[in-house]
Design a protein around this motif. Structure first.
Motif, PDB file in Angstrom:
ATOM      1  N   ALA A   1       3.859 -43.301   5.283  1.00  0.00           N
ATOM      2  CA  ALA A   1       4.521 -42.461   6.291  1.00  0.00           C
ATOM      3  C   ALA A   1       3.579 -42.174   7.455  1.00  0.00           C
ATOM      4  CB  ALA A   1       5.000 -41.171   5.636  1.00  0.00           C
TER       5      ALA A   1
ATOM      6  N   GLU B   1      13.308 -38.193  11.611  1.00  0.00           N
ATOM      7  CA  GLU B   1      12.957 -37.945  10.203  1.00  0.00           C
ATOM      8  C   GLU B   1      11.916 -38.962   9.769  1.00  0.00           C
ATOM      9  OE1 GLU B   1      14.915 -37.912   5.688  1.00  0.00           O
ATOM     10  OE2 GLU B   1      16.161 -38.388   7.424  1.00  0.00           O
TER      11      GLU B   1
ATOM     12  N   ALA C   1      10.213 -39.335   5.971  1.00  0.00           N
ATOM     13  CA  ALA C   1      10.121 -38.712   4.644  1.00  0.00           C
ATOM     14  C   ALA C   1       9.811 -39.758   3.575  1.00  0.00           C
ATOM     15  CB  ALA C   1      11.437 -38.018   4.300  1.00  0.00           C
TER      16      ALA C   1
ATOM     17  N   HIS D   1       9.634 -41.336  -0.045  1.00  0.00           N
ATOM     18  CA  HIS D   1      10.400 -41.215  -1.280  1.00  0.00           C
ATOM     19  C   HIS D   1       9.501 -41.559  -2.452  1.00  0.00           C
ATOM     20  CE1 HIS D   1      14.592 -41.853   0.749  1.00  0.00           C
ATOM     21  NE2 HIS D   1      14.047 -40.697   1.029  1.00  0.00           N
TER      22      HIS D   1
END
Length: 302
Positions: A258, A274, A276, A278
């Motif tokens: 990220a 966004e 994010a 996982h």
């Protein structure tokens, strides 16, 4: 330690276990995972000498189980909680096993207390619930205080308190330096209990690694990204070696962290709505890696 080398079991034209090789080491809870019909129970029965392999070998501390004298002192196992004479009491069942293995009578009371059955020690097993039978099976495995333990689907029938208790029991046994192999098809149990996984499908080895390593093999782990410029960002990330998959209004990116995705977007002045990561899912990895290796598939109900 349990060592399985090239283990194969055929029943006529059907192959239940196919050239299986893995090692279960002391000090860990090793989860033995696979879909129904994968060959887990057959493998455990061959480890315990109950089924003869077509080829290959299974040894416990360097020898086949049958060559260990006073078996319950060396290996404890729960394979089938229902495999107890229903007319016997819990105490009588355990005392018969203790006497046959040269164990002191006090061990019967000790293990009944450890599994929470001391209050029903003189009740006939035929009146036990499935959860009580599971506890009795665990008591049987613990009777000889063995260094090696095998449990096949041990949480079936246990209530939430019992499940939590058995998780702690297995971790405690491993902490004492014992070899603990736990078979299950429940991902949640393996996530909460096991340190390592041996995963099989249709009798073949799929994985022999830690939980984190296995979960990371699933392609669903990655980073979710939302941006008003998906095509531009996809081109940038692809050039960096990432794999980008559109999923609805978002992108799922694998192969880059990220932080690195954010840096590249900032350098190209691409707005992000966004970003994010996982976390890899054990269940997602299991479903993905065992796809096509499941014996029975249910159809969708329309």
């Amino acid at each position: 330690m349990i060592e399985v080398n090239g283990l194969t079991k055929r029943y006529g034209a059907a192959t239940a276990v196919n050239d299986l090789t893995f090692t279960v080491r002391p000090g860990h809870v090793t989860g033995f995972l696979g879909p129904n019909g994968a060959g887990k129970s057959t493998t455990m029965r061959m480890i315990l000498g109950l089924n003869r392999p077509t080829s290959g070998s299974a040894t416990i501390d360097g020898r086949p189980f049958g060559r260990h004298r006073a078996g319950l002192r060396h290996v404890g196992a729960l394979l089938d909680a229902g495999d107890v004479h229903p007319g016997r009491s819990a105490a009588a069942h355990l005392w018969a096993l203790a006497r046959g293995n040269g164990l002191p009578r006090r061990r019967v009371a000790e293990v009944l207390q450890e599994v929470g059955l001391e209050g029903v020690a003189r009740r006939r097993v035929g009146g036990f619930s499935l959860g009580m039978r599971q506890r009795l099976g665990i008591a049987t495995a613990l009777l000889g205080d063995p260094p090696v333990l095998l449990f096949d689907e041990p949480v079936n029938g246990l209530d939430p308190e019992g499940v939590r208790w058995v998780r702690g029991l297995f971790r405690g046994l491993a902490t004492e330096g014992r070899t603990v192999l736990v078979s299950s098809h429940l991902m949640s149990e393996m996530e909460n209990t096991a340190d390592r996984l041996v995963v099989i499908g249709r009798g073949r080895l799929i994985a022999d690694q830690t939980l984190a390593e296995f979960a990371a093999r699933g392609t669903r782990a990655g980073v979710a990204v939302r941006t008003p410029a998906p095509a531009e960002l996809t081109a940038v990330l692809t050039r960096e070696g990432a794999v980008v998959r559109p999923e609805g209004a978002a992108l799922t990116v694998t192969g880059l962290s990220a932080a690195r995705i954010g840096e590249l977007a900032h350098q190209r002045r691409i707005m992000l709505h966004e970003l994010a990561p996982h976390t890899a899912s054990l269940e997602a990895a299991f479903m993905e890696l065992t796809a096509g290796r499941t014996e029975y598939l249910a159809g969708d109900r329309r």
